[in-house]
Motif scaffolding. Structure first.
Motif, PDB file in Angstrom:
ATOM      1  N   ARG A 143       0.823  -1.218   0.000  1.00  0.00           N
ATOM      2  CA  ARG A 143       0.000   0.000   0.000  1.00  0.00           C
ATOM      3  C   ARG A 143       0.858   1.270   0.000  1.00  0.00           C
ATOM      4  O   ARG A 143       0.603   2.197  -0.771  1.00  0.00           O
ATOM      5  N   GLN A 144       1.856   1.320   0.871  1.00  0.00           N
ATOM      6  CA  GLN A 144       2.681   2.535   0.949  1.00  0.00           C
ATOM      7  C   GLN A 144       3.421   2.779  -0.360  1.00  0.00           C
ATOM      8  O   GLN A 144       3.512   3.911  -0.835  1.00  0.00           O
ATOM      9  N   PHE A 177      -9.403  -2.516  -2.106  1.00  0.00           N
ATOM     10  CA  PHE A 177     -10.520  -1.592  -2.317  1.00  0.00           C
ATOM     11  C   PHE A 177     -10.019  -0.147  -2.261  1.00  0.00           C
ATOM     12  O   PHE A 177     -10.331   0.672  -3.129  1.00  0.00           O
ATOM     13  N   ASP A 178      -9.229   0.166  -1.230  1.00  0.00           N
ATOM     14  CA  ASP A 178      -8.700   1.531  -1.088  1.00  0.00           C
ATOM     15  C   ASP A 178      -7.801   1.900  -2.266  1.00  0.00           C
ATOM     16  O   ASP A 178      -7.828   3.030  -2.750  1.00  0.00           O
ATOM     17  N   MET A 179      -7.002   0.957  -2.733  1.00  0.00           N
ATOM     18  CA  MET A 179      -6.097   1.250  -3.841  1.00  0.00           C
ATOM     19  C   MET A 179      -6.853   1.450  -5.155  1.00  0.00           C
ATOM     20  O   MET A 179      -6.507   2.320  -5.948  1.00  0.00           O
ATOM     21  N   ASN A 181      -9.656   2.789  -5.389  1.00  0.00           N
ATOM     22  CA  ASN A 181     -10.266   4.117  -5.286  1.00  0.00           C
ATOM     23  C   ASN A 181      -9.308   5.248  -5.655  1.00  0.00           C
ATOM     24  O   ASN A 181      -9.748   6.387  -5.826  1.00  0.00           O
ATOM     25  N   ILE A 182      -8.009   4.958  -5.772  1.00  0.00           N
ATOM     26  CA  ILE A 182      -7.077   5.997  -6.217  1.00  0.00           C
ATOM     27  C   ILE A 182      -6.540   5.687  -7.618  1.00  0.00           C
ATOM     28  O   ILE A 182      -5.493   6.181  -8.018  1.00  0.00           O
ATOM     29  N   GLY A 183      -7.272   4.843  -8.355  1.00  0.00           N
ATOM     30  CA  GLY A 183      -6.967   4.619  -9.758  1.00  0.00           C
ATOM     31  C   GLY A 183      -6.060   3.435 -10.065  1.00  0.00           C
ATOM     32  O   GLY A 183      -5.619   3.264 -11.210  1.00  0.00           O
ATOM     33  N   VAL A 184      -5.794   2.611  -9.067  1.00  0.00           N
ATOM     34  CA  VAL A 184      -4.935   1.442  -9.269  1.00  0.00           C
ATOM     35  C   VAL A 184      -5.762   0.312  -9.872  1.00  0.00           C
ATOM     36  O   VAL A 184      -6.905   0.088  -9.464  1.00  0.00           O
ATOM     37  N   THR A 185      -5.205  -0.401 -10.855  1.00  0.00           N
ATOM     38  CA  THR A 185      -5.900  -1.552 -11.418  1.00  0.00           C
ATOM     39  C   THR A 185      -5.482  -2.807 -10.657  1.00  0.00           C
ATOM     40  O   THR A 185      -4.345  -2.927 -10.203  1.00  0.00           O
ATOM     41  N   THR A 186      -6.418  -3.741 -10.528  1.00  0.00           N
ATOM     42  CA  THR A 186      -6.183  -4.920  -9.678  1.00  0.00           C
ATOM     43  C   THR A 186      -6.611  -6.213 -10.386  1.00  0.00           C
ATOM     44  O   THR A 186      -7.582  -6.861  -9.992  1.00  0.00           O
ATOM     45  N   PRO A 187      -5.870  -6.600 -11.402  1.00  0.00           N
ATOM     46  CA  PRO A 187      -6.201  -7.853 -12.091  1.00  0.00           C
ATOM     47  C   PRO A 187      -5.720  -9.076 -11.310  1.00  0.00           C
ATOM     48  O   PRO A 187      -4.846  -8.969 -10.436  1.00  0.00           O
TER      49      PRO A 187
END
Length: 197
Positions: A143-144, A177-179, A181-187
């Motif tokens: 996350r950081q 979920f939080d990531m 919300n800042i535009g990160v894609t999670t495939p």
């Protein structure tokens, strides 16, 4: 070997896949870590096939604990194992993950791979503007690093959901979920392997 140009600006970050974090008797065990090792091996293999720069981000500390966070200093007091100390077996990558000559190793002493390191300038010098993030653990180092990458305006930041892990699935899902919300894609790994960007 000819690589596809579309991946030349992408780097794969493999974060903290070290024995002290992953093995069952590791002093810094991340419970979900061992399950993702096969997916990490595959992600690295695919990255190399695509000509993606593989960056191994590892935590290595002074054996006396002089460079650890305040909240961790007690772990380095006399008589206790010294987690991920430089040169220790626990600081080594888990079996199956190998740094090759064309890869890059970056040592950090805090959660973010960008904090007090030269990672950003190294990536800029290599023409990297897109990051794919893997490893452990989701609420801390993943996350950081991801939030810093977004703050530094990397054009694309991707977290492979089943090549990252946390102490529990719930913690993992909440942080993804939080990531997002800042535009990160999670495939998933399978989705990423099939993607062309």
């Amino acid at each position: 070997m000819a690589f596809d140009d579309k991946w030349k600006n992408t780097a794969l970050l493999v974060i903290d896949m070290q024995k002290d974090f992953i093995l069952p008797d590791g002093p810094m065990l991340v419970a979900g870590g061992q399950a993702i090792v096969p997916n990490l091996i595959k992600a690295v293999e695919v990255a190399r096939q695509r000509g993606i720069l593989v960056v191994w981000v590892v935590r290595e500390h002074d054996p006396l604990g002089r460079d650890v966070e305040l909240f961790r200093q007690e772990l380095y007091s006399d008589g206790k194992p010294k987690p991920t100390s430089k040169g220790s077996v626990g600081a080594e990558l888990v079996d199956g993950l190998v740094i090759k000559e064309e890869d890059y190793k970056l040592v950090k002493t805090r959660f973010s791979a960008f904090f007090a390191t030269h990672l950003h300038s190294f990536l800029q010098g290599a023409g990297i503007n897109s990051l794919v993030v893997t490893g452990v653990q989701t609420p801390n180092c993943i996350r950081q690093t991801v939030f810093d990458a977004v703050a530094l305006d990397y054009q694309s930041v991707t977290v492979i959901v089943d090549a990252t892990a946390a102490a529990t699935p719930d913690i993992h899902i909440a942080n993804l979920f939080d990531m997002r919300n800042i535009g990160v894609t999670t495939p998933t790994l399978q989705e990423w392997c099939k993607s062309d960007h």
